[in-house]
Design a protein around this motif. Structure first.
Motif, PDB file in Angstrom:
ATOM      1  N   UNK A 251      27.170 -16.632  -5.865  1.00 58.37           N
ATOM      2  CA  UNK A 251      27.337 -15.558  -4.885  1.00 58.37           C
ATOM      3  C   UNK A 251      26.248 -15.613  -3.823  1.00 58.37           C
ATOM      4  N   UNK A 252      25.062 -16.125  -4.180  1.00 59.42           N
ATOM      5  CA  UNK A 252      23.998 -16.211  -3.185  1.00 59.42           C
ATOM      6  C   UNK A 252      24.433 -17.090  -2.003  1.00 59.42           C
ATOM      7  N   UNK A 478      21.966  -4.659 -13.423  1.00 60.14           N
ATOM      8  CA  UNK A 478      20.849  -5.619 -13.335  1.00 60.14           C
ATOM      9  C   UNK A 478      21.330  -7.053 -13.190  1.00 60.14           C
ATOM     10  N   UNK A 479      22.622  -7.241 -12.990  1.00 62.65           N
ATOM     11  CA  UNK A 479      23.166  -8.587 -12.822  1.00 62.65           C
ATOM     12  C   UNK A 479      23.294  -9.363 -14.110  1.00 62.65           C
ATOM     13  N   UNK A 480      23.077  -8.719 -15.249  1.00 62.14           N
ATOM     14  CA  UNK A 480      23.260  -9.371 -16.539  1.00 62.14           C
ATOM     15  C   UNK A 480      22.016  -9.945 -17.163  1.00 62.14           C
ATOM     16  N   UNK A 481      20.868  -9.794 -16.512  1.00 60.69           N
ATOM     17  CA  UNK A 481      19.642 -10.412 -17.021  1.00 60.69           C
ATOM     18  C   UNK A 481      19.251  -9.875 -18.393  1.00 60.69           C
ATOM     19  N   UNK A 482      19.319  -8.554 -18.579  1.00 56.87           N
ATOM     20  CA  UNK A 482      18.919  -7.969 -19.859  1.00 56.87           C
ATOM     21  C   UNK A 482      19.871  -8.387 -20.970  1.00 56.87           C
ATOM     22  N   UNK A 483      21.175  -8.360 -20.674  1.00 56.57           N
ATOM     23  CA  UNK A 483      22.162  -8.732 -21.698  1.00 56.57           C
ATOM     24  C   UNK A 483      21.993 -10.175 -22.126  1.00 56.57           C
ATOM     25  N   UNK A 484      21.708 -11.070 -21.180  1.00 59.29           N
ATOM     26  CA  UNK A 484      21.545 -12.492 -21.510  1.00 59.29           C
ATOM     27  C   UNK A 484      20.355 -12.709 -22.428  1.00 59.29           C
ATOM     28  N   UNK A 621      27.933  -6.096  -0.475  1.00 54.54           N
ATOM     29  CA  UNK A 621      26.787  -6.875   0.004  1.00 54.54           C
ATOM     30  C   UNK A 621      25.482  -6.147  -0.311  1.00 54.54           C
ATOM     31  N   UNK A 622      25.508  -4.829  -0.228  1.00 47.08           N
ATOM     32  CA  UNK A 622      24.302  -4.044  -0.491  1.00 47.08           C
ATOM     33  C   UNK A 622      23.841  -4.201  -1.933  1.00 47.08           C
ATOM     34  N   UNK A 628      19.056  -9.495  -5.127  1.00 45.90           N
ATOM     35  CA  UNK A 628      18.293 -10.618  -4.576  1.00 45.90           C
ATOM     36  C   UNK A 628      16.940 -10.196  -4.019  1.00 45.90           C
ATOM     37  N   UNK A 629      16.692  -8.889  -4.026  1.00 38.99           N
ATOM     38  CA  UNK A 629      15.421  -8.418  -3.492  1.00 38.99           C
ATOM     39  C   UNK A 629      15.334  -8.531  -1.990  1.00 38.99           C
TER      40      UNK A 629
END
Length: 630
Positions: A251-252, A478-484, A621-622, A628-629
């Motif tokens: 997506x980036x 969080x985009x899945x980071x914690x779950x991963x 997009x927001x 993405x910071x």
């Protein structure tokens, strides 16, 4: 050179040889290559010697006297049916530089695999190079069929160089970018970027190559990547970001291209760990430049360990059953490209395309939004189905492909199964009226099978996926980071999730592991009765104490459940898993699983509604800018 065109196609003369680019009359849409990008790949994937001898290179071939070579092969065929169905093209021109003497036939197949010669040209150049340009119509291939070239020599040799298929170019070519996302596969990623950069044609029509590095072992440290970066200059854009999985990495690229505004653009996704066929970029991009309306254009996947095998010609998903990768009727599936080439004569429609290599036009992003932040698994499926619901088709283009690790050689009992289940439920909740009661019944059966097979980590993974699905869309913020991270840590509590060297199994001597084959599959009418019996015997401990060795293919629930200690070969064939009966684990997981599935039966409609409401925000997009910071 004497030219004969059949079927009323006219003369082969006076055809422009300008190729590609705005303001030029012809666009190269497919190169005719004669060998692969690696010694691992058979040249027969590109062309076949039907008689006599031929010396094949990547871009050319030297055909001996009294020989026949044809390109009725996986990469050698031009998918005319797909071009007729999805593009504005009605005629394609075969071009090549030839020397020597021989005959060049343009041959068509139809949807039944029957062949017919469309045009023929005789070459006699006294070994001086000359140009061949032969047009052929693409107007009678709607249900299927392809074009290929057959070269025949008699008393002289014939050499062929720089062969290609061209079409009349559009007024303007779309800007194109390639996006590769990677996580701690620095060498693989560097090799993939180099394969594209080292091809003299592949990146000619590409404006930018985005490498999105989400790992700690960064690609920019590799000498090969540094060399390519210097060669590509400003065309290469290297981005580092937190690990947001494949969804966040790919997506980036969409995010960066959309941020530039301007003309509609093509964005090509490319996995980092593929054996790259750079020609896939040429074929997908040229096709997307000619479609009647924007469409997702996908490449097929070939198996890296078995390079002649096609994963699937076109696929769909059964959303209610959470089943992905289902081949559509008439599509090739896990078959040799040598033996099943006629199966790809029938044109088939795809529900989605895997993101191992796939092109997404920017107009689709503008209308349907960005992908969901699912981290891993089903992100490509969800986006394909969302796009189709908004009027954008997916076309899986035969002959455009990359080699990717064989799925069958990846063990199912891994952390990514969590995302497969959770994201499958999310996708189903968004695109169908998901029946929670039916799904809960199916998953309860799966849970029992995992428990009797002593796959406690898999049982936990299933339960956690259900619980997190029911927790709603906030888990995706969080985009899945914690779950991963958490699913890896939590699965580690179950011993059978670890892989061991087959000659170093804890507490077991190699001689004690005797291979024990499985019996026949229980009759369908008896499956539940057999499962109930296995559950009872496992609960009581009235099973063979083992240890026994069980092959990966024999690791069925009805077989493994006969033992309390089984050493099972991992699907990767790199080691084994040790499964041991643990009544405490089974009791705890059964109780927790029943509770979660009871909730799934009743809460699914409300949870599905919450996901549907959250889609506009999650795919905005927001939201991605926040992740993405930016």
């Amino acid at each position: 050179m004497d030219g004969t065109a059949l079927d009323g196609l006219g003369s082969a003369s006076d055809v422009s040889t300008d190729v590609g680019g705005d303001g030029q009359s012809e666009l190269t849409v497919q190169r005719l290559l004669f060998d692969g990008p690696s010694p691992l790949v058979s040249a027969d994937m590109y062309s076949s010697v039907g008689k006599g001898n031929a010396e094949r290179t990547r871009t050319g071939v030297r055909i001996a006297k009294r020989s026949v070579l044809h390109t009725n092969s996986y990469f050698g065929r031009f998918p005319a049916s797909y071009w007729q169905r999805w593009t504005t093209v009605t005629e394609v021109v075969f071009r090549a530089t030839v020397a020597g003497a021989g005959r060049v036939d343009l041959v068509a197949t139809d949807y039944k695999g029957h062949e017919r010669t469309m045009a023929s040209t005789t070459v006699d150049s006294d070994n001086a190079s000359t140009q061949v340009a032969v047009p052929v119509a693409t107007t009678q291939f709607l249900d299927g069929g392809a074009l290929f070239v057959r070269f025949t020599t008699t008393s002289n040799e014939l050499s062929v160089q720089d062969a290609e298929w061209t079409v009349a170019a559009p007024e303007k070519l779309r800007p194109t970018s390639v996006v590769i996302c990677t996580f701690n596969r620095a060498d693989d990623c560097a090799n993939t970027v180099a394969a594209m950069a080292d091809d003299p044609i592949a990146l000619l029509g590409v404006d930018n190559v985005y490498v999105v590095d989400q790992g700690t072992d960064q690609v920019q440290t590799r000498e090969k990547f540094q060399r390519v970066a210097a060669e590509l200059g400003d065309k290469l854009v290297y981005i580092t970001q937190p690990n947001l999985g494949g969804a966040g990495g790919f997506t980036r690229g969409l995010y960066e291209v959309q941020g530039k505004g301007g003309d509609p653009a093509n964005v090509i996704f490319m996995d980092d760990d593929v054996l790259c066929e750079p020609e896939a970029i040429v074929r997908m991009n040229s096709f997307a430049n000619m479609t009647v309306e924007p469409a997702i254009i996908g490449a097929q996947m070939l198996y890296l360990l078995h390079p002649d095998r096609v994963h699937v010609g076109a696929e769909v998903a059964n959303l209610q059953k959470l089943e992905a990768g289902i081949h559509v009727k008439n599509a090739v599936s896990d078959k040799s490209a040598f033996k099943r080439k006629r199966q790809q004569d029938v044109r088939v429609d795809a529900g989605y395309n895997g993101w191992w290599s796939c092109l997404i036009p920017s107009e689709i992003v503008g209308q349907v939004g960005y992908p969901l932040p699912l981290f891993f698994q089903w992100d490509d499926i969800e986006y394909g189905y969302r796009s189709r619901a908004n009027g954008f088709a997916t076309v899986t283009l035969p002959g455009a492909a990359v080699w990717h690790a064989d799925f069958a050689w990846k063990d199912w009992d891994e952390w990514h199964r969590y995302f497969n289940l959770r994201n499958g439920m999310i996708t189903a909740a968004l695109h169908i009226e998901l029946d929670g009661k039916t799904l809960a019944k199916q998953l309860f059966t799966d849970l029992l099978r995992y428990l009797v097979s002593m796959q406690y980590g898999m049982a936990y993974t299933l339960i956690k996926a259900v619980e997190d699905f029911l927790a709603g869309p906030d888990n995706l913020l969080d985009g899945g980071m914690d779950a991963a991270g958490s699913i890896r840590r939590e699965r580690a509590a179950y011993g059978e999730t670890k892989r061991h060297n087959a000659n170093d199994v804890p507490g077991v001597r190699p001689a004690d592991m005797f291979i024990t084959p499985a019996g026949p599959h229980p009759k369908k009418s008896m499956e539940f009765a057999v499962l109930a019996k296995r559950v009872l015997n496992q609960w009581r401990g009235t099973v063979d104490p083992g240890p026994v060795a069980i092959s990966a293919d024999d690791a069925h629930w009805w077989h493994v459940s006969l033992f309390s200690h089984a050493i099972v070969t991992d699907r990767s064939q790199e080691g084994v898993r040790v499964r041991k009966r643990n009544k405490a684990h089974a009791s705890e997981l059964l109780k927790r699983g029943v509770s979660a599935l009871k909730r799934l039966r009743t809460e699914t409609p409300a949870v599905a509604a919450s996901y549907r409401s959250a889609v506009p925000k999650l795919t905005s997009r927001e939201n991605w800018a926040r992740l993405y910071g930016q």
